[in-house]
Design a protein around this motif. Sequence first.
Motif, PDB file in Angstrom:
ATOM      1  N   UNK A 115       0.829  -1.203   0.000  1.00 41.47           N
ATOM      2  CA  UNK A 115       0.000   0.000   0.000  1.00 41.47           C
ATOM      3  C   UNK A 115       0.865   1.255   0.000  1.00 41.47           C
ATOM      4  N   UNK A 116       1.951   1.243   0.769  1.00 41.26           N
ATOM      5  CA  UNK A 116       2.803   2.428   0.879  1.00 41.26           C
ATOM      6  C   UNK A 116       3.653   2.645  -0.376  1.00 41.26           C
ATOM      7  N   UNK A 117       4.238   1.567  -0.884  1.00 43.67           N
ATOM      8  CA  UNK A 117       5.253   1.693  -1.934  1.00 43.67           C
ATOM      9  C   UNK A 117       4.744   1.322  -3.319  1.00 43.67           C
ATOM     10  N   UNK A 118       3.536   0.736  -3.395  1.00 44.77           N
ATOM     11  CA  UNK A 118       2.974   0.282  -4.666  1.00 44.77           C
ATOM     12  C   UNK A 118       3.916  -0.678  -5.385  1.00 44.77           C
ATOM     13  N   UNK A 119       4.620  -1.487  -4.593  1.00 49.20           N
ATOM     14  CA  UNK A 119       5.518  -2.508  -5.125  1.00 49.20           C
ATOM     15  C   UNK A 119       4.987  -3.872  -4.706  1.00 49.20           C
ATOM     16  N   UNK A 120       4.541  -4.632  -5.678  1.00 47.80           N
ATOM     17  CA  UNK A 120       3.860  -5.898  -5.431  1.00 47.80           C
ATOM     18  C   UNK A 120       4.840  -7.066  -5.519  1.00 47.80           C
ATOM     19  N   UNK A 121       4.782  -7.970  -4.518  1.00 48.07           N
ATOM     20  CA  UNK A 121       5.543  -9.223  -4.547  1.00 48.07           C
ATOM     21  C   UNK A 121       4.631 -10.340  -4.063  1.00 48.07           C
ATOM     22  N   UNK A 122       5.116 -11.584  -4.151  1.00 44.36           N
ATOM     23  CA  UNK A 122       4.304 -12.690  -3.652  1.00 44.36           C
ATOM     24  C   UNK A 122       4.147 -12.619  -2.132  1.00 44.36           C
ATOM     25  N   UNK A 123       4.992 -11.840  -1.465  1.00 39.35           N
ATOM     26  CA  UNK A 123       4.858 -11.675  -0.013  1.00 39.35           C
ATOM     27  C   UNK A 123       3.612 -10.855   0.348  1.00 39.35           C
ATOM     28  N   UNK A 124       3.050 -10.143  -0.632  1.00 40.46           N
ATOM     29  CA  UNK A 124       1.786  -9.455  -0.382  1.00 40.46           C
ATOM     30  C   UNK A 124       0.667 -10.470  -0.171  1.00 40.46           C
ATOM     31  N   UNK A 125       0.677 -11.556  -0.948  1.00 35.86           N
ATOM     32  CA  UNK A 125      -0.274 -12.646  -0.727  1.00 35.86           C
ATOM     33  C   UNK A 125      -0.050 -13.302   0.628  1.00 35.86           C
TER      34      UNK A 125
END
Length: 832
Positions: free
Chosen positions: A667-677
């Motif tokens: 949410x803060x950085x708008x950088x998506x990784x599988x760790x978001x899941x």
Amino acid sequence: MVTGNVPVLSLIFVSLVSFSSSFTPSDNYLLNCGSPTNTTLDNRLFLADSTKPGSDSLSAGQSISVLNQNPPRNSPALYHTARVFTSSSGYRFNIKKNGTHLVRFHFSPFVARGFDLTSANFSVMVNGILILRDLHSNNSSAVVREYIIEIDINEVVIVFTPMNDSGFGFVNAIEVFSAPGDFVIDAGVKLIRADRIEMYKNLSSQVLETVSRINVGGPKLTPFNDTLWRTWIPDDDYLVLKSAARRVSASHPPNYQSGGSSREIAPDIVYMTAQEMNRENLTLDARFNITWNFPVGLDPARYLVRLHFCDIVSRGLNLLYFNVYINGYLASGDLDLSTVTYHVLASPVYADYVVDSDDSGVVRVSVGPSALSSVLTMNAILNGAEIMKMVTVPIAETNSNSKKTNIWVLVSSVVGGFVGLCLALLALLLAIKCWTKKPKPRPSESVAWTPLRVYGGSSHSRMSEGTAYASPGPNGYFALRIPFADVQLATKNFDQNLIIGSGGFGTVYKGVLRDNTKVAVKRGVPGSRQGLPEFQTEITVLSKIRHRHLVSLVGYCEEQSEMILVYEYMEKGPLKSHLYASGLPPLSWKQRLEICIGSARGLHYLHTGSAQGIIHRDIKSTNILLDENYMAKVADFGLSRSGPCLNETHVSTGVKGSFGYLDPEYFRRQQLTDKSDVYSFGVVLFEVLCARPAVDPLLAREQVNLAEWAMQWQKKGMLQQIIDPHLAGQIKPSSLKKFGETAEKCLAEYGVDRPTMGDVLWNLEHALQLQETGQRREPNEDGSINERELSAPGIVTPFQASNIRQDGADGNQNSNISTTEIFSQLMTNEGR
């Protein structure tokens, strides 16, 4: 949000601040008819028609300018003159840009030069469409008649025709100006019938006459306060029971960022004021509707009802659920404004409904609480309403000029048809010649949006942002196509009794295919803003992956502008329904662990089953479905994204997901990784343990967010204090400890500190082993899963992914669960 009354001057001041960025129409003709001078009204300059300025002029025919010698005090100068037509004549305006236009006529009769305008009797045509017939001005009050018309030629021709030999017509002023491109759109319009609701098509091609324009709960708005120079009147005279409603207003302008509406659709003040249920003098759980009656006359006609909503009454998201009724029929049920505004409070939206009038002479609009409303949040609101009559277009009587025109049209049609036939024959000959040289391509369906046949980064592709999935093979997606006729047969032509849910994408039906396979059919709304990217992403993802813990896509249909997805049918419905708020029997701790393990296996495969992997981006308890054996399957891949490339650490993308489950780092950085899941799955783990929603605004402030609240108890080593009471005495301390530690690691603030889904899977299986035997299972030194464990049933390594086959349930076993609980990721009221 401010309840009660806010001073009108304050609201108008806020509106004036916003008005500085008003809409500028491409075409803008304002005529002061019958006058030799210009004049102003609401800060708008109306030009004298007798000077024939620029591109507008009087057409052929007889007309006379008349002046009111004794105008009423404070009467606008625009109404002191008029143009009288003693034969068929009018005005012609050149149009710079085709599209929707507003055409307004000002009629203010008076007596002058031998003409008593109150006795006028005439008709008005716009571009050959008869919009006013037998108009009688039998009173002296000013009247404005407004029409919304689609202009598809380069001019607007307005003709006034007296209705008899001694009759005449008149007009004081005319406005012709462009409307915004999205002012009337065809998508999402509902036709409300007594026995069903269906989608209404081609609204933009209809001629609409404004009947009522109401600022519900607010003051009268003059054209000066509206970017399209409209008048909005208060709703007091239309309320059936005034004591049922309570005025509310906001002190800040609405939030337009969700894209649901704009200041041109309705001004700020409409969305800053509303009527809500007045429950002050009633019992807490009393349910009732607020109803308005809008007069439309007794003549049979069809009407467009446009309702405006803006949630200025809720303290948080997903608190307001209500129903909308028109003429006594349910038009929208369980409406959650948080869903349609992409989880933005005080964000304006509108809904269009088409209804037929009845013998009551009114269009009745009601709002009332939904069955989903809790006792404390029970409410319903309405901010604004517009009633527009659909003008029927009779065949106008032709004169000599129109006959000549018709002859030319006939001649040009014959010539054009002959030329077209010749071109078609030539094209056919060329095609036959090429056919012998090239293999015949597969035919494409005629659809209203880009079909699913473009892969990769083509500029023609309309896949969701940045998605770069591989081509599914030489046959494309055609192997998954299901004919529309088969879908109709499976759902008994979309029988209303087979509806098992609805959501932002559309309606979900239970169905049975020709081979007796039970399926869930998700039928999207053609033209939906959100629907197309999700529709295409879902097909793209599910067409190339198969896993026993992922819901399978049976097929799709894109005929006739339809967007239909067909999935395997999940008997037991969503995990959420088995945890709270449904009345279903509670799950045992072993069942909950096995469901979490199955979900983790599905996510582990998503993350590792291809070179880049796939990030789900919307993991939550409503997107984990259970089959007849309570085996878990991850569902709803509409927001999924391919993962970062090998030389990248993340995917930069806009934030999407569900509140309460959203990774704070993403949410803060708008950088998506599988760790978001992984973070979202950690929230689900606590949801499973505590049997409560991820966000519950009705609880004390420190308990509203489940992840934060549960982490406090976990860090204190007192997690057993907040578990689901149904689990009391069931969980072995060692199993609870391992489960709590796993959830805690998933919810680490930074993604680099969170485990992989493989590690999460290992730890959950360990927690199950501790629950069943109490025996400890030691991990590898690095905490990861070893090769033997990766080969366990249901766990897929990247090297096995290409050979994986579907090993899900057959979907043929019976279940006693209510069909309303099935396939709930499509019926959930939680937005994204």
